[in-house]
Design a protein around this motif. Structure first.
Motif, PDB file in Angstrom:
ATOM      1  N   UNK A 104       1.491   3.651  -2.968  1.00 37.05           N
ATOM      2  CA  UNK A 104       0.570   4.697  -3.403  1.00 37.05           C
ATOM      3  C   UNK A 104       0.895   6.051  -2.785  1.00 37.05           C
ATOM      4  N   UNK A 105       1.946   6.118  -2.017  1.00 35.93           N
ATOM      5  CA  UNK A 105       2.268   7.351  -1.307  1.00 35.93           C
ATOM      6  C   UNK A 105       1.829   7.212   0.144  1.00 35.93           C
TER       7      UNK A 105
ATOM      8  N   UNK B 159       0.335   9.319   2.251  1.00 33.81           N
ATOM      9  CA  UNK B 159      -1.003   9.799   2.597  1.00 33.81           C
ATOM     10  C   UNK B 159      -2.073   8.806   2.171  1.00 33.81           C
ATOM     11  N   UNK B 160      -1.943   8.327   0.936  1.00 34.67           N
ATOM     12  CA  UNK B 160      -2.943   7.399   0.419  1.00 34.67           C
ATOM     13  C   UNK B 160      -2.928   6.110   1.232  1.00 34.67           C
TER      14      UNK B 160
ATOM     15  N   UNK C 126       0.826  -1.208   0.000  1.00 39.08           N
ATOM     16  CA  UNK C 126       0.000   0.000   0.000  1.00 39.08           C
ATOM     17  C   UNK C 126       0.860   1.258   0.000  1.00 39.08           C
TER      18      UNK C 126
ATOM     19  N   UNK D  56      -2.019   5.708   4.332  1.00 41.27           N
ATOM     20  CA  UNK D  56      -2.618   5.964   5.645  1.00 41.27           C
ATOM     21  C   UNK D  56      -4.134   6.042   5.527  1.00 41.27           C
ATOM     22  N   UNK D  57      -4.609   6.681   4.462  1.00 41.65           N
ATOM     23  CA  UNK D  57      -6.053   6.806   4.277  1.00 41.65           C
ATOM     24  C   UNK D  57      -6.694   5.435   4.046  1.00 41.65           C
ATOM     25  N   UNK D  58      -5.906   4.471   3.604  1.00 45.22           N
ATOM     26  CA  UNK D  58      -6.432   3.122   3.381  1.00 45.22           C
ATOM     27  C   UNK D  58      -6.156   2.209   4.575  1.00 45.22           C
ATOM     28  N   UNK D  59      -5.839   2.801   5.712  1.00 44.56           N
ATOM     29  CA  UNK D  59      -5.785   2.018   6.936  1.00 44.56           C
ATOM     30  C   UNK D  59      -4.418   1.493   7.325  1.00 44.56           C
ATOM     31  N   UNK D  60      -3.349   2.008   6.721  1.00 39.87           N
ATOM     32  CA  UNK D  60      -2.005   1.574   7.098  1.00 39.87           C
ATOM     33  C   UNK D  60      -1.500   2.456   8.237  1.00 39.87           C
TER      34      UNK D  60
END
Lengths: 270, 341
Positions: B228-229, B231-232, B225, B234-238
């Motif tokens: 994807x960068x 921020x992305x 994940x 983290x936004x996906x739950x990492x």
């Protein structure tokens, strides 16, 4: 899917190092509506959005999702309710559209769980909703800017969150693609009741598409409410330091802002 | 209709992945077997099996059991460690130049190991521990030096390259104080070599891989994940900080253990990920394929170094010759545009 969630910012102060960007901000987000945040460059719009999706820890105060602090919630649990599309996400080299959209399923998957039929369905639904179904096997690198932005939104849709935050989803798009993306988000809001919060640059598009408009200036809320109440000549002057005329948009009945620069303005107006 | 297309496309990519992994697995096994069978004297597979099972076979027990088996096993394990460690850093920092052997982490482990053996006269396990501590220490220093409102890949790479140069000169200095009869051992710390490998060097690497390998694989999806960068992801739950910490500890640990055993085999960590990415296709997880490619590289290079030329070359010289052109190519390409893995 259509559950309405309350999202609220309370007494929020944000900053980087010794610079305070947002100070003691209180901001309710109306559930099930489209909210647009506007403001001058570097006024803290993106910072606010990042903190609402817990990418930035608050100095004081908190962001509450259904009364719970987002910064204390388990990462995946939050990501099943609240999604964020950052300003410049990175597409891995050569990745196909379907694969990229599939990454949006991450919060729904466990460490060792296999890809399920439900995941396929979510991806297909997201592709259909964004009219990118026929691009599924194409590489993301090959797409046009507008197509790519729709694919990123498809990824956020595959995440199936009831709240979706978007940081300038229309930047770098030409006007037809801007309208297309905003129409798409409006469809999503209408059909699923998704709460949408987006940072937008274009005041007029923000006023047209948002149910609720928030004008930020110097780290605080200058005005918030229906676009007709918020977007006034005084507001534009206070927030952007710009003289303007605000008229009624003949196509939508929403306010339309016309900037008054030093040139090309009829003398009767200045 | 879209649903069918999505399922079909995913099935096709999964099939390609399975095929590539199977082929790589078979190749690694075959190369391992070849390394055991061939040499100055050829031993048939049943002799090899009997030696592994502990039977006494005249000639083979010494040649295969004492010389070839630990050497081929270390080649395999070190290749896996380098492959995993390299691709983890490259993916995490989204820069193909950010491999531990380019940014000084291998150099740190190697300098510490050389110092421990030549100057301090430490035992093998103490040397490993020292090398690992140094690897982690160097990783931490590079990270802190390149931190300014977050870590940018390019800044970290540049600081790391400088760090690597400093540490390599430290290694050279330590080696210049080594005694003449240590020369074979000394070579190990310059380019990496498997000459004279014993179980004493192989076993710690096996243990490290058993402990840290699963830890790294458990973070595989999060690493995936991160492409994807931040921020992305983290936004996906990492959970960014936790994920980064676990990835760094596991990757540095693997690199340091392998480096302590056989030196910094040049460019294996650097090459394994990009090669794996090329053959497995875009959008796939790279950990396992990179591990296999790493093992394959070391096994092939060591076999070639021993028997392909009239002189025996240490494995690191062979991989160095393979890796250097790719490094130059990447540096040119990165100079033109921001490259990413």
């Amino acid at each position: 899917m259509t559950a309405e969630h309350s999202l609220q910012v309370e007494n929020l102060t944000l900053g980087y190092k010794d610079r305070v960007v947002i100070s003691e901000l209180d901001l309710p987000i109306p559930p099930g509506k489209i909210t647009a945040i506007v403001g001058a460059n570097a006024c803290g719009k993106s910072t606010l959005l990042r903190s609402m999706s817990r990418l930035l820890a608050p100095r004081t105060g908190h962001v509450l999702l259904d009364g719970r602090q987002v910064h204390r919630m388990p990462a995946k649990e939050l990501a099943r309710t609240l999604g964020l599309l950052p300003q410049s996400p990175i597409a891995p080299e050569g990745i196909t559209v379907a694969d990229l959209v599939g990454r949006g399923r991450n919060p729904h998957q466990r460490m060792l769980s296999r890809w399920s039929a439900q995941d396929d369905l979510a991806v297909a639904t997201a592709l259909d909703a964004t009219h990118t179904g026929d691009l599924a096997d194409r590489a993301v690198d090959e797409l046009s800017g507008g197509q790519r932005q729709r694919v990123w939104i498809a990824m956020a849709l595959a995440q199936q969150t009831d709240v979706l935050l978007l940081d300038e989803p229309t930047t770098f798009l030409d006007v037809s693609h801007q309208v297309e993306v905003l129409d798409l988000l409006t469809d999503l809001n209408a059909s699923r009741g998704t709460t949408i919060v987006m940072v937008l640059h274009d005041l007029n598009l923000a006023a047209r598409y948002a149910d609720h408009l928030i004008a930020l200036a110097d780290g605080t809320v200058h005005a918030a409410g229906p676009p007709g109440d918020v977007l006034t000549e005084d507001c534009v002057r206070a927030v952007f330091g710009l003289d303007s005329r605000v008229i009624e948009d003949p196509t939508s009945g929403k306010p339309l802002m016309l900037p008054l620069g030093r040139h090309h303005v009829s003398s009767t107006l200045t | 209709m879209t649903l069918e297309a999505v399922a079909r496309g995913r099935g096709r990519r999964a099939l390609r992945r399975r095929t590539v992994l199977t082929v790589l697995g078979v190749l690694v096994a075959a190369l391992y077997a070849i390394n055991l069978m061939f040499g100055k004297t050829f031993y048939p597979p049943d002799d090899i099996v009997r030696v592994i099972l502990g039977e006494r076979v005249p000639g083979a027990t010494f040649t295969v059991g004492t010389l070839r088996l630990p050497r081929a096993t270390l080649a395999l394990l070190a290749g896996v460690c380098f492959g995993l460690g390299g691709v983890t850093f490259q993916t995490m920092l989204r820069n193909p130049l950010a491999s531990p052997d380019i940014i000084g982490i291998s150099s740190g482990a190697s300098a510490a190991a050389a110092f421990a053996i030549v100057t301090l006269g430490l035992s093998e396990s103490a040397t490993s521990a020292f090398a690992i501590a140094a690897g982690l220490g160097v990783a931490l220093i590079i990270y802190l030096l390149s931190f300014r409102d977050g870590v940018a890949g390019t800044r970290l790479v540049l600081i790391g390259i400088g760090m690597a140069a400093m540490l390599e000169s430290a290694t050279s200095y330590v080696l210049s104080t080594a005694s003449q009869w240590d020369l074979q051992e000394v070579l190990r710390w310059l380019t990496g070599s498997l000459n004279g490998t014993t179980w004493g060097e192989t076993v710690p690497v096996a243990i490290a891989l058993l402990l840290l390998g699963p830890l790294l694989l458990s973070q595989g999806r999060n690493l995936f994940m991160l492409q994807l960068g931040d921020d992305m992801a983290a936004a996906l739950g990492v959970r960014l900080e936790l994920t980064r910490l676990l990835l760094i500890v596991a990757a540095v640990g693997l690199i340091a253990f392998a480096t302590a055993a056989c030196g910094p085999i040049a460019f294996v960590a650097f090459l394994a990920g990009p090669i794996a990415a090329r053959i497995i296709g875009p959008g796939a997880s790279l950990l396992v394929p990179s591990a296999l490619v790493g093992a394959l590289l070391v096994l092939v290079a060591d076999f070639a170094g021993q028997y392909a030329f009239s002189i025996r070359y240490p494995v690191g010289v062979v991989t160095g010759v393979l890796g250097a052109p790719y490094l130059i190519y990447l540096l040119i390409r990165t100079n033109r545009a921001g490259g990413s893995l």
